[in-house]
Every structure is written in C-alpha cells, then in structure tokens.
Motif scaffolding. Structure first.
Motif, PDB file in Angstrom:
ATOM      1  N   PRO A 200       0.779  -1.208  -0.083  1.00  0.00           N
ATOM      2  CA  PRO A 200      -0.106  -0.093  -0.014  1.00  0.00           C
ATOM      3  C   PRO A 200       0.963   1.283   0.028  1.00  0.00           C
ATOM      4  CG  PRO A 200      -0.891  -1.503   1.654  1.00  0.00           C
ATOM      5  CD  PRO A 200       0.439  -2.010   1.074  1.00  0.00           C
ATOM      6  N   SER A 201       2.292   1.168   0.357  1.00  0.00           N
ATOM      7  CA  SER A 201       2.942   2.300   0.535  1.00  0.00           C
ATOM      8  C   SER A 201       3.099   2.963  -0.828  1.00  0.00           C
ATOM      9  CB  SER A 201       4.210   2.187   1.327  1.00  0.00           C
ATOM     10  OG  SER A 201       5.146   1.158   0.357  1.00  0.00           O
ATOM     11  N   LEU A 202       3.051   2.262  -1.946  1.00  0.00           N
ATOM     12  CA  LEU A 202       3.398   2.591  -3.187  1.00  0.00           C
ATOM     13  C   LEU A 202       2.278   3.726  -3.581  1.00  0.00           C
ATOM     14  CD1 LEU A 202       3.717  -0.669  -5.349  1.00  0.00           C
ATOM     15  CD2 LEU A 202       5.394   1.279  -4.650  1.00  0.00           C
ATOM     16  N   PHE A 203       1.080   3.801  -2.923  1.00  0.00           N
ATOM     17  CA  PHE A 203       0.008   4.629  -3.264  1.00  0.00           C
ATOM     18  C   PHE A 203      -0.031   5.697  -2.106  1.00  0.00           C
ATOM     19  CE2 PHE A 203      -1.013   0.608  -4.981  1.00  0.00           C
ATOM     20  CZ  PHE A 203      -0.633   0.722  -6.335  1.00  0.00           C
ATOM     21  N   ARG A 204       0.312   6.898  -2.474  1.00  0.00           N
ATOM     22  CA  ARG A 204       0.118   8.137  -1.357  1.00  0.00           C
ATOM     23  C   ARG A 204      -0.547   9.266  -2.033  1.00  0.00           C
ATOM     24  NH1 ARG A 204       5.521   7.119  -1.331  1.00  0.00           N
ATOM     25  NH2 ARG A 204       6.052   9.523  -2.180  1.00  0.00           N
ATOM     26  N   ILE A 205      -0.834  10.130  -1.116  1.00  0.00           N
ATOM     27  CA  ILE A 205      -1.929  11.136  -1.430  1.00  0.00           C
ATOM     28  C   ILE A 205      -1.160  11.990  -2.513  1.00  0.00           C
ATOM     29  CG2 ILE A 205      -1.684  12.559   0.375  1.00  0.00           C
ATOM     30  CD1 ILE A 205      -4.912  12.471  -1.263  1.00  0.00           C
ATOM     31  N   ASP A 206       0.111  12.178  -2.663  1.00  0.00           N
ATOM     32  CA  ASP A 206       0.761  13.207  -3.221  1.00  0.00           C
ATOM     33  C   ASP A 206       1.776  12.795  -4.404  1.00  0.00           C
ATOM     34  OD1 ASP A 206       2.644  11.778  -1.588  1.00  0.00           O
ATOM     35  OD2 ASP A 206       3.511  13.547  -0.839  1.00  0.00           O
ATOM     36  N   THR A 354      -4.914   1.689   3.975  1.00  0.00           N
ATOM     37  CA  THR A 354      -5.711   2.936   3.340  1.00  0.00           C
ATOM     38  C   THR A 354      -5.046   3.048   2.014  1.00  0.00           C
ATOM     39  OG1 THR A 354      -4.171   4.417   4.113  1.00  0.00           O
ATOM     40  CG2 THR A 354      -6.061   4.023   5.719  1.00  0.00           C
ATOM     41  N   PHE A 355      -6.217   3.682   1.231  1.00  0.00           N
ATOM     42  CA  PHE A 355      -5.745   3.965  -0.208  1.00  0.00           C
ATOM     43  C   PHE A 355      -6.112   5.463  -0.433  1.00  0.00           C
ATOM     44  CE2 PHE A 355      -5.418   4.119  -4.562  1.00  0.00           C
ATOM     45  CZ  PHE A 355      -4.883   2.888  -4.898  1.00  0.00           C
ATOM     46  N   PRO A 356      -5.238   6.278  -0.716  1.00  0.00           N
ATOM     47  CA  PRO A 356      -5.560   7.516  -0.684  1.00  0.00           C
ATOM     48  C   PRO A 356      -6.541   8.284  -1.842  1.00  0.00           C
ATOM     49  CG  PRO A 356      -3.391   7.148  -2.234  1.00  0.00           C
ATOM     50  CD  PRO A 356      -3.890   5.836  -1.504  1.00  0.00           C
ATOM     51  N   GLY A 357      -6.990   9.302  -1.479  1.00  0.00           N
ATOM     52  CA  GLY A 357      -8.180   9.984  -2.316  1.00  0.00           C
ATOM     53  C   GLY A 357      -7.488  10.681  -3.559  1.00  0.00           C
ATOM     54  N   GLY A 358      -7.816  12.065  -3.506  1.00  0.00           N
ATOM     55  CA  GLY A 358      -7.507  12.943  -4.459  1.00  0.00           C
ATOM     56  C   GLY A 358      -7.385  12.558  -6.013  1.00  0.00           C
ATOM     57  N   PRO A 359      -6.248  12.716  -6.780  1.00  0.00           N
ATOM     58  CA  PRO A 359      -6.422  12.262  -8.186  1.00  0.00           C
ATOM     59  C   PRO A 359      -6.545  10.812  -8.415  1.00  0.00           C
ATOM     60  CG  PRO A 359      -4.183  12.940  -7.393  1.00  0.00           C
ATOM     61  CD  PRO A 359      -5.178  13.232  -6.393  1.00  0.00           C
TER      62      PRO A 359
END
Lengths: 378, 296
Positions: A200-206, A354-359
């Motif tokens: 999951p750390s591959l996917f961050r909000i930024d 968790t999985f980030p939101g945004g784009p």
C-alpha cells in the motif's frame, strides 16, 4: 462566488447573528461537533450524552451536527488559539488533525499520548495513525458470505483463494461499482494492491503521476478483467453498497464485499439472515479506516472534555459502538465482553490498509469504467 | 374625427398601454428567473465547452466536442440513452393509448378505479420504485418465487441490464403520458364517432380515420415530454441499469463528481441539451400550430 463559498458565507453570517447568545452560553457546556451521519449524531445524543451527564452532572453535552462544513469551524478554533476567546468547540468526533496544514505545529490539538487518559493504553495499536487523533469507531470492507452455501472453514483467506473460489463458483460473487459506496471501490483497490506486490505504500496522496501511476492501476484492472467472467451476470456490478447486501439477502449470490458496520447493522435489523458470516483476507486486508476524535488545546472545558474522550474509549461505550452502530471498537477485543468478542471475532482488524483519495479516485473510477466494466457483457 | 372620438381613442390607447406594462411586469419575474437560473448558466457552460484557456487568454476550440464524438465510450452511452428513450416512448404510447381511449369513452364505475390505478405511479418516488422493482423483478424476487411455486423456470432478470431502467421508466412516466393523451382525447367528440359508426365504420377505422388524426399533435407533445424526461433520468438508470453502458444522467454525474472532469461533463450536458432542444422544438411548434388553428 461558487455554491460552496455561498454556503460558507451564509453559515458565517448565521454564526455572526447567533454569536452574542453563544458567547454568554453556559460555561459548563461541552460542545461536540459531529461530522458523521444521523446514526452517529443519534449515538452521541442517545448513548454518550446520558452516560457522560450522569457521571458528571455539572456538565451538559451540546451535540452539534457539522457534516461537511467542519473546515470553517476548525479555522475558527485555530483563529482563537493564543487569544482569550473561547472557540466554543470542545471536541470533534471525526477530524483529520493534519488539516489545516501547520495546525499541529501551532499546538492546536491535544497530544493524547500525554493527555493521561486512563483508557488510552487499551487502544488497538493498529488503529492509531497520529498522536493527535483519538480513534473511537472504525469500519473496513470485509467479505460477507452465505454459510448455507459456503462452509466457514472453506471461506477464502487470501486473494488467490478468493479468485480460485470464484472460478469454481461462477456467478456467485459481485461487488458494487467503484464510483459509489466504497465497498466495491475498496475491492477494486485491493486488486490494485494485489497487482503491485501488496504494497500500500506505493500509493500516497501526493504521488499520483499521470501515465506512470496509471500503469500501476492498469495492472490491477487486468486482475479484475480475469475474474470478470466469473462475477454475477457476468459483469453485472450493483449500483451501491446496499444493493450488494440485497443480492446477498435474496440468496442470488454467495459472497460480496461489504462495509463491516453496514453489514452488521443489516444483520442486527434482520435485513441479512443470521447465516451470513464475515471473513477478511489475511495476506492483505481490504481498505478501511477509523474516525479520529480531536480536541483543541484551547477548548473551554479542556479537562472535562478529556474525561469525555476517556469515557468514549471505555468498555461501556465501546461495546455500544459495536452493538449500536455496528462499527469496530477502537480498543482491543480483550478489553470487551467475551461473548461480543467471539461473535465478531472474524471482524477483528489485524491491519487496516488505506488508499489515498485525490487524483487516484478519478483515475480509478475512469479506468475501471472504461476497461473493466465493458470487459464482459451479459 | 370629432374631438370626443379622439379623446376616447386616446383613453383606450392609454388603457391598452397600461395593461401592457402590467403584463410585462407580471412576466418579468419568471423571465428573470429563467434568465438568471437557466439561460445564463447554460450559456456559460456552452461558452466553456467551446473555448480553451491558453497562455494568451481564452480562444475558440472544438476540442471537447472532438473528444466526445471520437470517444467510443461516450458515444456508446449516448447511443444507449437514445435507444432507451426511443423504446420507452413507443412502449408508453402503445400502453397509454388504449387505456386513455377506454377511460375517455367508458362510463362505468370501473373506469374511475382504473384511472386512479394508472395515475398511482405519479405519487411514488422513483427511489422506492427502484427498490420495489429489485424485490419483484430482480433475481429470486417475487415473480421468480411465484414462477417456481407453479413449477416454471425463473425469468431472466432485467435487473442490471438496459431493460431494468426501461421497465422502471415506463412505469414512472405512464401517468404523465396518460394525462396528456386524455386531455387530447377530449377534443374528439362522441358525435363524430357516432356519425362514423352510423355509416358503418369498424373500431379500427374509427381509430385510424377519426381519433388518431385529431390527437396527432397531442401524441407528438406526449412523445416530446417523455423524451425530455428520459434524457435527464438519473435514479432508475443508476439503480437498475448496468454499469456500462451508462445512460447520460448517471454518466454526467460520474464525470463531474468521480472523474472530476467538469469540462467533459459540460460537453455531455450540452450534447444532451441539443438533442432535447430538438424535441422541445417539436413541442413548441405543435403548441403554436394549435394556437393558430384555434384563433383562425
């Protein structure tokens, strides 16, 4: 001026009009701002408020629904920091202390590791994301299945087992579309995690980069295309969380990803039969999250508010979190009544990715609808 | 012209002018509302879809429309919407016409009950209808239970196929269609039908040569209304339809909220709006023609 600004201005004007009456309000009042739905407001009004007021009769709880308009109230609290002004806010029920940026550094939020709460040590460590937020209710996507068609000992425990089960039992699984509701969305996200080394750390909000990140998502979509012919229909994805539960209730399918609190609520209300059981993947769980309470350091009744926060983490209230709103308790199951723990043991979150939101949200929604959904046709 | 006559004419004119002013004031409120809440936002949207913001300000571009009309995914959604609208319109007219004819020319008490029953969907919110249809026509729903009870195979469920929204939308739009056709049928006098009967016309001939020509305009109006409603339908296509292709209502919502692409959402809206405007034109022309016929 867009609609949101207009609404904010209206709120601000209304607050201005109401201000004098608020300023002279009862000093022994604890203002609780709720972000959640009506079930959460009812929970505070009907469960927590009476419990607290009977233990501390000198205080009254004022439960206020803030819904999506929480940002201006946080801003107001921050503006009052370092002044003599009472922000008229004592606690937020669900708030990200990282917002607005810099609030933590300015000392807006109480650090709960140093607040001396009696029940702080009982908190399940996997639920704590920050020292400035106090988790008290959680929800996570789990797999709900019909035990009359699938024995609990055969319930899939890993993604590979789940796919194998789907292939053996075509048409017995569905999930809702990833654009609404989130249970299907987190199933899709779990496939994306699976295709990218379950990291999951591959996917961050930024860190969303167009093109590059889309390739990561495309790998997940390939996995979903592989299982699409074995879904109900095939390729009939329900519109929302509740429709998946309805399909399960009507005995059409054997298994669907569901939000744990919604499904528990459905079982408690009899919408889902008692024969429905839950399982979580152990190689990597489905995404979910906890609601974090935050307390501003300039709260008018700081000491009394911390007692309130402590009460919310007590065995009494945490039991009700499970039984009344069907959410996960934030404290470990070993601190809760044994029969409760055994009944919901399969829902104990070992980890909550968790999985980030945004784009990411738009990339996943658009990508799924264009690639996965049309892959098979009924 | 005598002075008296001139004075009377002046008074009359002033009277007419005054009435005109009051009339203008009366329509000012709705016209302002339509201008501010509909025409202005619509023109801003249309303007947005026709321009792109470059380094040297906005300039004209058809790029968003080029994308829409070259994107198979969007076109498939538009095509589904047109198909569903066409099928629903035909079904609604075919179902409503016999009911309306029966209600218009029957004098039994049963007709009252049938009218009440036919207008019932008007009072049912579409979200309730959607869930009710899932429970009845959905897989393992009431219909399946009844069929299984008498030893028949289950139906292939329309739920999550394009037929789901079609059934729901037909049910939902039935009262409106029926009311419009009933209103049109009041123009068909019983005497003309009796006269045709007297010269030996059969039921079909009466329908074809007497009734249909008189309500042609009404049917066109009904069809325009249905199509306008169907293009903006959201709840039923969203809850009962397949994930893809989507109808334009859910597609526009998802494009603006989930895909976060307001420009494409606006382009989709303008395309939908243009198609609706075509049918609105039929309606306006039909109304204008009726007015002309009545005034001549």
């Amino acid at each position: 001026m867009n609609r949101r600004q207009l609404i904010r201005c209206t709120f601000a004007a209304a607050a201005l009009v109401a201000a004098p009456s608020v300023a002279f309000a009862d000093v022994n009042r604890i203002d609780v701002y709720i972000t959640g739905d009506s079930n959460i407001i009812n929970f505070w009004n009907n469960i927590i408020k009476p419990a607290y007021e009977s233990a501390h009769p000198e205080y009254t709880l004022n439960v206020v629904s803030a819904r999506n308009a929480i940002a201006p109230i946080v801003e107001r609290t921050l503006a009052a920091l370092g002044t003599e002004v009472d922000p008229q806010v004592d606690i937020f029920d669900e708030n990200d202390p990282n917002l607005p940026a810099g609030a933590i550094e300015k000392g807006l939020w109480v650090d709960f590791t140093e607040a001396g709460l009696q029940n702080y040590d009982k908190i399940n460590p996997v639920t704590i994301e920050t020292n400035y937020g106090l988790p008290y209710r959680g929800t996570q996507v789990v797999l709900a299945y019909d035990t009359t068609k699938l024995a609990p000992e055969n319930a899939p425990k890993t993604w590979a087992e789940l796919v194998a089960w789907m292939k053996e039992n075509p048409g017995q699984f569905t999930h809702n579309r990833p654009d609404t509701g989130g249970s299907g969305g987190n199933f899709v996200r779990r496939a994306i995690h699976e295709a990218n080394g379950r990291d999951p750390s591959l996917f961050r909000i930024d860190n969303y980069v167009q093109g590059e990140s889309d390739e990561l998502l495309a790998k997940g979509f390939e996995l979903l295309k592989e299982i699409a012919p074995y879904t109900y229909g095939p390729g009939s994805y329900t519109a929302d969380n509740m429709q998946s539960i309805q399909m399960l209730a009507q005995g059409v399918i054997t298994m669907a990803p569901v939000w744990s609190d919604m499904a528990l609520d459905a079982v408690n209300k009899g919408v889902l039969p008692e024969t429905i059981a839950f399982t979580q993947l152990t190689d990597l769980a489905f995404a979910g999250g906890f609601a974090d309470m935050t307390v501003p350091t300039n709260a008018g009744n700081l000491e009394a508010t911390l007692k309130l926060a402590d009460l919310v983490l007590s065995e009494e209230i945490q039991t009700k979190v499970v039984t009344e709103i069907g959410a996960f308790p934030a404290i470990g199951w070993e601190h809760l009544p044994e029969e409760l723990a055994s009944k919901y043991s399969n829902l104990q979150p070992a980890s909550i990715p968790t999985f980030p939101g945004g784009p990411w949200v738009s990339a996943i929604s658009d990508g799924w609808f264009r690639n996965v959904a049309p892959h098979v046709n009924r | 012209m005598s002075t008296v006559e001139a004075a009377t004419a002046a008074v009359k004119r002033r009277h007419v002018d005054g009435r005109g002013l009051i009339g203008l004031l009366l329509v000012a409120a709705p016209v302002t509302l339509i201008g501010a809440l509909i025409l202005w936002p619509v023109s801003v949207s249309v303007f947005d879809t026709l321009t792109v913001r470059g380094p040297d300000g906005r300039h004209f571009s058809l790029e968003s429309y080029r994308f829409f009309f070259s994107d198979g995914f969007s076109l498939r959604n538009l095509w589904l919407t047109i198909q569903v609208a066409a099928i629903c319109t035909v079904l609604l007219l075919v179902i409503s016409l016999p009911i309306a004819l029966y209600l218009r020319f029957s004098e039994t008490r049963l007709a009252g009950y049938i009218q009440a029953l036919a207008l019932f969907p008007l009072f049912v919110p579409s979200i309730l209808l959607a869930y009710a249809l899932i429970r009845t026509l959905g897989p393992n729903g009431t219909v399946d239970i009844l069929l299984t009870a008498v030893g028949l195979p289950k139906i292939p469920s329309p739920y999550l196929t394009p037929w789901g929204p079609i059934i729901g939308l037909v049910w939902d739009n039935l009262p409106l269609t029926l009311l419009i056709i009933l209103a049109g049928l009041s123009n068909v006098s019983r005497a003309s039908i009796d006269a045709a009967r007297d010269v030996g016309a059969g039921s079909f001939a009466v329908l074809w040569y007497i009734v249909l020509p008189r309500i042609r305009g009404t049917l066109l109006v009904a069809a325009s209304f249905i199509i306008l409603g169907l293009f903006s339908a959201f709840t039923l296509p969203y809850l009962l339809g397949p994930a893809v292709p989507e109808m334009m209502g859910p597609f526009m919502r998802r494009t603006i909220i989930e895909v976060d692409d307001p420009l494409q959402a606006r382009t989709q809206a303008v395309v939908t709006f243009m198609i609706c405007a075509l049918f609105a034109m039929f309606y306006v022309r039909s109304v204008a023609r009726t007015r002309r016929e009545q005034s001549s």
